[in-house]
Design a protein around this motif. Structure first.
Motif, short mmCIF file in Angstrom:
data_model
loop_
_atom_site.label_atom_id
_atom_site.label_comp_id
_atom_site.label_asym_id
_atom_site.label_seq_id
_atom_site.Cartn_x
_atom_site.Cartn_y
_atom_site.Cartn_z
N ILE A 36 0.87 -1.18 0.00
CA ILE A 36 0.00 0.00 0.00
C ILE A 36 0.91 1.23 0.00
O ILE A 36 1.57 1.53 1.00
CB ILE A 36 -0.93 0.02 1.23
N HIS A 37 0.97 1.93 -1.12
CA HIS A 37 1.93 3.02 -1.26
C HIS A 37 1.58 4.22 -0.40
O HIS A 37 0.42 4.42 0.00
CB HIS A 37 2.03 3.44 -2.74
N GLY A 38 2.57 5.05 -0.14
CA GLY A 38 2.36 6.30 0.59
C GLY A 38 2.27 7.49 -0.35
O GLY A 38 2.11 7.34 -1.56
N GLY A 39 2.39 8.67 0.24
CA GLY A 39 2.29 9.91 -0.53
C GLY A 39 1.30 10.89 0.05
O GLY A 39 0.63 11.63 -0.68
N SER A 40 1.16 10.90 1.39
CA SER A 40 0.28 11.85 2.09
C SER A 40 -1.18 11.74 1.64
O SER A 40 -1.92 12.71 1.69
CB SER A 40 0.77 13.30 1.90
N VAL A 52 1.78 -8.04 -4.18
CA VAL A 52 0.70 -7.39 -4.92
C VAL A 52 0.75 -5.91 -4.62
O VAL A 52 0.78 -5.51 -3.45
CB VAL A 52 -0.67 -7.96 -4.53
N THR A 53 0.80 -5.08 -5.64
CA THR A 53 0.80 -3.63 -5.46
C THR A 53 -0.58 -3.08 -5.79
O THR A 53 -1.21 -3.52 -6.75
CB THR A 53 1.86 -2.97 -6.35
N VAL A 54 -1.03 -2.14 -5.00
CA VAL A 54 -2.41 -1.64 -5.10
C VAL A 54 -2.43 -0.14 -5.35
O VAL A 54 -1.75 0.62 -4.67
CB VAL A 54 -3.20 -1.96 -3.81
N SER A 55 -3.24 0.27 -6.33
CA SER A 55 -3.53 1.69 -6.54
C SER A 55 -4.95 1.97 -6.08
O SER A 55 -5.84 1.12 -6.18
CB SER A 55 -3.37 2.07 -8.02
N TYR A 56 -5.17 3.18 -5.58
CA TYR A 56 -6.46 3.56 -5.02
C TYR A 56 -6.62 5.07 -5.18
O TYR A 56 -5.66 5.79 -5.44
CB TYR A 56 -6.56 3.15 -3.55
N ARG A 57 -7.85 5.54 -5.01
CA ARG A 57 -8.10 6.97 -5.20
C ARG A 57 -7.44 7.81 -4.11
O ARG A 57 -7.37 7.40 -2.95
CB ARG A 57 -9.61 7.24 -5.24
N LEU A 58 -6.99 9.00 -4.51
CA LEU A 58 -6.22 9.87 -3.63
C LEU A 58 -6.86 11.26 -3.56
O LEU A 58 -7.74 11.60 -4.34
CB LEU A 58 -4.79 9.99 -4.17
N GLY A 59 -6.36 12.06 -2.61
CA GLY A 59 -6.74 13.46 -2.53
C GLY A 59 -8.24 13.66 -2.43
O GLY A 59 -8.94 12.94 -1.72
N ILE A 60 -8.73 14.64 -3.16
CA ILE A 60 -10.16 14.96 -3.13
C ILE A 60 -11.00 13.78 -3.60
O ILE A 60 -12.12 13.58 -3.12
CB ILE A 60 -10.42 16.21 -4.00
N PHE A 95 1.63 -4.35 3.77
CA PHE A 95 2.86 -3.58 3.99
C PHE A 95 2.67 -2.19 3.40
O PHE A 95 2.35 -2.05 2.22
CB PHE A 95 4.05 -4.29 3.33
N GLY A 96 2.85 -1.16 4.23
CA GLY A 96 2.67 0.19 3.74
C GLY A 96 3.65 1.15 4.36
O GLY A 96 4.14 0.94 5.48
#
Length: 442
Positions: free
Chosen positions: A112-116, A141-149, A192-193
């Motif tokens: 689970i990636h970071g990036g505030s 397994v790498t996961v993308s998900y919605r960010l910000g607004i 893991f994040g």
């Protein structure tokens, strides 16, 4: 059956569908599999199995976001031609060793990636798990998900909160259902994040609808010190962006939402991370129930939690204003104090409370011990050690004066220990420890 190491393609015949994957560098990569879809400000809808062949896209899908000049300076330039901007960014990628027995079930680690909660995606070259997968015989397994607004600001019927968290939950359901078709052990899944990814995992531990989806968690550099008393700030930020709706142009949203950010004067350090998980709104409990929920799960989920030794050096030692007007000793003091407030004490408190409730928990600190490097224990310095991939980090300012040999030697030992934890929930006292690691069971 054994696969020979080669370059080419591979077909995974899964119950989800036929998935085309790439074979290279000793691993098989099934990239950009859509696990769910969504409309703007709506909950994700899981994708159903299909008879059609699933083919990876040429470009990596990424949620709309602003490029961070600081990240470009410290980590490396972003090649925009490699990415496809998409609001419905619910994709995951599966990385599996090429040399693999059909009857083998190997542990699964979900990145689970970071990036505030604002930038990044699951498939960045700086977090490419090829080295880890090949060395340690794990599936990642790498996961993308919605960010910000789009993913982490809400609180009304029209704009629900925690949509990015709902995305990750759908990804975990997909992994639980289908990872065995790739050779993974669906009963041995570790999350893991790093940074906000670690914070998200801490909150997934107490979210509704995650029962039996994972067994262990590895939490790096989670800013747990910023998680409390955010309601007023989130409500104000939501109000300031209330004119965005389902018809507003995507790039208009990205270009204009920063005109009215939360104020540091009003909200303190929390304003540094304006997006985040929101308590009292699905799938999360009220804020005053959080510690109790973590304690309730103490016997169910193994935890490895920790941080880098000087996390906020990433921000403060790159601040032109601070380094112009303050002597080095005061900058160093600010790094130490803010690191402990945002990362250190919250991680220690979490670990001790979890252990007190009967949980299996380890606490760590990572500190490259090279005085020639100005960012010795800064935020994100753990990533090249854990993922490797020298070419992706060759221009990273954060690694100035750190020889890659040092990173490689310590990284291999760190990946081995982390894999042991993912395999069994235990780290042997006899494990070979990298020089950069301080680790203890609580």
């Amino acid at each position: 059956m054994k696969f020979q190491e080669s370059t080419g393609t591979h077909i995974f015949n899964t119950s989800f569908g036929k998935i085309l994957a790439l074979k290279e560098n000793g691993i098989i990569k099934a990239k950009s599999i859509r696990y769910a879809s969504s409309e703007r400000f709506k909950k994700p809808i899981p994708v159903q199995p299909s008879a059609a062949e699933i083919i990876f896209s040429e470009k990596t899908p990424v949620c709309p976001q602003n490029i961070s000049p600081l990240l470009e300076k410290m980590i490396g330039k972003t090649n925009l031609d490699d990415f496809e901007v998409e609001e419905s960014v619910q994709y995951l990628s599966v990385y599996r060793p090429e040399k693999f027995s059909e009857n083998e079930k190997i542990p699964v680690i979900v990145w689970i990636h970071g990036g505030s909660y604002e930038i990044g995606c699951g498939d960045l070259s700086t977090a490419d798990p090829t080295d880890w997968v090949k060395e340690q015989n794990v599936i990642i397994v790498t996961v993308s998900y919605r960010l910000g607004i789009f993913g982490f600001l809400g609180g009304t019927q029209e704009r629900p909160a925690n949509l990015g968290l709902f995305d990750i939950i759908e990804a975990l359901k997909w992994i639980k259902n289908y990872i065995s078709d790739f050779g993974g052990d669906a009963e041995n899944i570790t999350l893991f994040g790093q940074s906000s990814g670690g914070d998200a995992i801490a909150h997934l531990m107490i979210s509704e609808g995650v029962e039996n989806l994972f067994k262990r968690v590895i939490i790096h550099s989670a800013p747990l010190g910023l998680r409390q008393n955010r309601q007023k700030m989130s409500a104000e930020f939501l109000k300031n962006t209330g004119h965005f709706n389902g018809e507003t142009d995507t790039f208009e949203i990205i270009e204009t939402y920063k005109k009215d950010p939360p104020s540091f004067i009003k909200y303190g350090l929390k304003a540094a991370m304006p997006f985040g998980t929101q308590y009292g709104l699905p799938p999360l409990c009220n804020e005053n129930e959080v510690e109790g929920k973590w304690r309730e799960n103490a016997g169910k989920i193994d935890v490895l939690i920790g941080m880098n030794d000087e996390e906020t050096a990433f921000y403060l030692r790159t601040s032109e204003m601070m380094n112009t007007y303050l002597p080095k000793r005061l900058v160093d003091k600010a790094v130490r104090s803010t690191t402990e407030i945002i990362y250190g004490k919250p991680a220690k408190d979490f670990a001790e409370n979890y252990a007190e409730a009967g949980g299996n928990v380890y606490l760590f600190r990572i500190h490259p011990r090279l005085t020639e490097n100005y960012f010795m224990g800064a935020h994100a310095i753990d990533l090249p050690f854990i993922f490797g991939n020298e070419s992706a980090w060759k221009n990273a300012g954060i690694l100035n004066n750190i020889p890659w040999k040092y990173i490689d030697e310590n990284g291999k030992k760190l990946r081995k220990i982390w894999t042991d934890f993912a395999q069994s929930g235990k780290i042997s006292d006899h494990s070979e420890r990298p020089d950069i690691l301080d680790l203890r069971k609580i």
